[in-house]
Design an enzyme around this catalytic site. Structure first.
Site, mmCIF file in Angstrom:
data_model
loop_
_atom_site.group_PDB
_atom_site.id
_atom_site.type_symbol
_atom_site.label_atom_id
_atom_site.label_comp_id
_atom_site.label_asym_id
_atom_site.label_seq_id
_atom_site.Cartn_x
_atom_site.Cartn_y
_atom_site.Cartn_z
ATOM 1 N N THR A 46 -8.687 -0.452 2.769
ATOM 2 C CA THR A 46 -9.190 -1.077 3.928
ATOM 3 C C THR A 46 -9.882 -0.218 4.624
ATOM 4 O OG1 THR A 46 -7.203 -2.635 3.990
ATOM 5 C CG2 THR A 46 -8.553 -2.584 5.704
ATOM 6 N N HIS A 49 -13.265 0.285 3.012
ATOM 7 C CA HIS A 49 -14.117 -0.801 2.982
ATOM 8 C C HIS A 49 -14.888 -0.949 4.572
ATOM 9 C CE1 HIS A 49 -13.368 -3.193 -0.223
ATOM 10 N NE2 HIS A 49 -11.959 -2.974 -0.149
ATOM 11 N N ILE A 181 -0.976 1.766 -4.584
ATOM 12 C CA ILE A 181 -0.258 0.750 -4.331
ATOM 13 C C ILE A 181 0.623 0.405 -5.823
ATOM 14 C CG2 ILE A 181 0.462 -1.449 -3.750
ATOM 15 C CD1 ILE A 181 -1.706 -1.244 -1.616
ATOM 16 N N ASP A 201 -5.567 0.506 -16.142
ATOM 17 C CA ASP A 201 -6.433 0.733 -15.095
ATOM 18 C C ASP A 201 -7.735 1.061 -16.124
ATOM 19 O OD1 ASP A 201 -6.363 1.723 -11.891
ATOM 20 O OD2 ASP A 201 -7.953 2.101 -13.106
ATOM 21 N N ARG A 206 -6.224 8.274 -12.666
ATOM 22 C CA ARG A 206 -4.987 7.436 -12.330
ATOM 23 C C ARG A 206 -3.762 7.213 -12.896
ATOM 24 N NH1 ARG A 206 -7.823 2.401 -8.957
ATOM 25 N NH2 ARG A 206 -8.346 3.211 -6.900
ATOM 26 N N GLY A 269 -3.653 -7.759 -5.645
ATOM 27 C CA GLY A 269 -5.293 -7.407 -5.582
ATOM 28 C C GLY A 269 -5.951 -8.474 -4.933
ATOM 29 N N VAL A 292 0.460 -12.465 -2.700
ATOM 30 C CA VAL A 292 1.507 -11.433 -1.858
ATOM 31 C C VAL A 292 0.567 -10.681 -0.788
ATOM 32 C CG1 VAL A 292 2.842 -9.394 -1.991
ATOM 33 C CG2 VAL A 292 3.100 -10.970 -3.645
HETATM 34 ZN ZN ZN Z 1 -3.250 0.171 4.242
#
Ligand code: ZN
Length: 361
Positions: A46, A49, A181, A201, A206, A269, A292
């Site tokens: 976030t 972003h 996450i 992925d 990752r 996602g 979620v």
């Molecule tokens: Zn966060």
């Protein structure tokens, strides 16, 4: 540097790419709030972003705004109506500030309150030396959970909320997306007792981190065939449960394709734009899909702390530890796809570099 009235913070001060150090007043707390001296914070997608100032950020974040919502610290002031918290307590906290009048909130389903405001998004956040927080949102940290882990409980809570959405004990689980996450959800699924766990992925770094931290089968969707990997581990019928952590249409299509009939999907996602979905495949397979968001207040927090106290170990997801003053390095590493979780140090030592860095105009 910091007087009693001013503090260092990272803020969006201009409508363009970047975040800038700034000096703002230490927040005044209300009677139902506490003041937290921030020690560690996590950088979230976030925040990236908001750094990038993409369409979502422009629509959502008023300027100026102190950002950041993943934090741990110590209570240094307590509002006069707060009787359950003390000075000196180590805490983290829920970053969603909920209303108390909606149908969901009145029913105790606080995480579904439509009036939710996010700290570091809609109201001043935690990338700062001090944070004002409603006592309702405070989560005292048990001794087993240090400030570094305390600072990533928000995203770990996303992972736990997703992983506990359906019964996965003895089940085969597909996780699409190996960001922090996704990796933490993998570790949680293993802790809870899933059987086969496969994570996909397109970023090999990752996937390697996921496989290094946990007993999971990594599959690079760009170079490997998921079906043949499933055959290799003896997964004939398909996955019982899927965690969608990527927001990618292609990953979701593959998940629908490889779940068993009657399979269940917890979808965390966030697709960046409307996504084309083959609904007949979903209907014909009788799939259950649950959106979620955030963490259940406060059941997710309770379970998460309990698991951390009984051996859940997610520390390996932290790939970078940086002084807060070097926040730019952290954002750049995330944007290059080189970092998983990054924790910034907001102690006096971690913020010292701010004093010499010139403010960017
Ligand atoms: Zn966060």
């Amino acid at each position: 540097m910091t007087s009693n009235t001013a503090m260092l913070a990272l803020a969006k001060t201009e409508p363009r790419e970047g975040l800038w150090q700034t000096e703002v007043p230490v927040p005044q707390i209300g009677p139902d709030q506490v003041l937290v001296k921030v020690s560690k914070t996590g950088i979230c997608g976030t925040d990236v972003h908001i750094w990038n100032w993409d369409e979502w950020a422009q629509r959502t974040v008023p300027i100026p705004m102190v950002v950041g919502h993943e934090y741990a610290g110590t209570i240094v002031d307590v509002g006069r109506s707060v009787d359950n918290l003390e000075l000196g307590q180590r805490v983290s906290g829920e970053g969603h500030i909920v209303g108390h009048t909606s149908r969901a909130a009145r029913a105790g389903r606080f995480h579904l309150d439509p009036e939710t405001r996010g700290i570091g998004v809609n109201i001043p956040g935690a990338f700062a030396q001090y944070l004002a927080l409603p006592a309702f949102n405070v989560i005292p940290l048990p001794d087993e959970v240090d400030d570094e882990i305390g600072a990533i409980l928000d995203p770990l809570g996303n992972a736990v909320h997703t992983a506990l959405s359906f019964d996965i004990v003895g089940e085969d689980v597909l996780i699409t997306g190996a960001g922090p996450i996704g990796i933490m959800a993998t570790i949680v699924a293993r802790h809870i007792g899933a059987r086969h766990i496969v994570i996909t992925d397109v970023n090999q770094r990752r996937l390697d981190l996921a496989a290094q931290l946990c007993d999971v089968v990594p599959v690079n969707s760009a170079t490997q065939d998921l079906r043949s990997e499933m055959a290799r581990i003896g997964l004939r019928e398909g996955f019982d449960v899927g965690f969608e952590m990527s927001g990618s249409a292609e990953a979701f299509r593959q998940m629908v394709d490889t779940l068993i009939t009657g399979g269940r999907i917890a979808f965390l996602g966030l697709p960046s734009k409307p996504m084309l979905v083959d609904w007949s495949a979903i209907v014909l397979k009788s799939l259950v899909i649950k959106g979620v968001y955030g963490r259940e207040m406060f059941e997710t927090w309770y379970k998460m702390l309990a698991m951390l106290q009984s051996g859940l170990d997610v520390r390996g997801v932290i790939t970078h530890r940086l002084p807060a003053a070097e926040f730019r390095k952290g954002f750049e590493a995330i944007k290059r796809g080189e970092a998983s979780k990054i924790v910034l140090d907001w102690s006096d030592e971690g913020t010292r570099g701010f004093a010499t860095e010139e403010a960017v105009q």
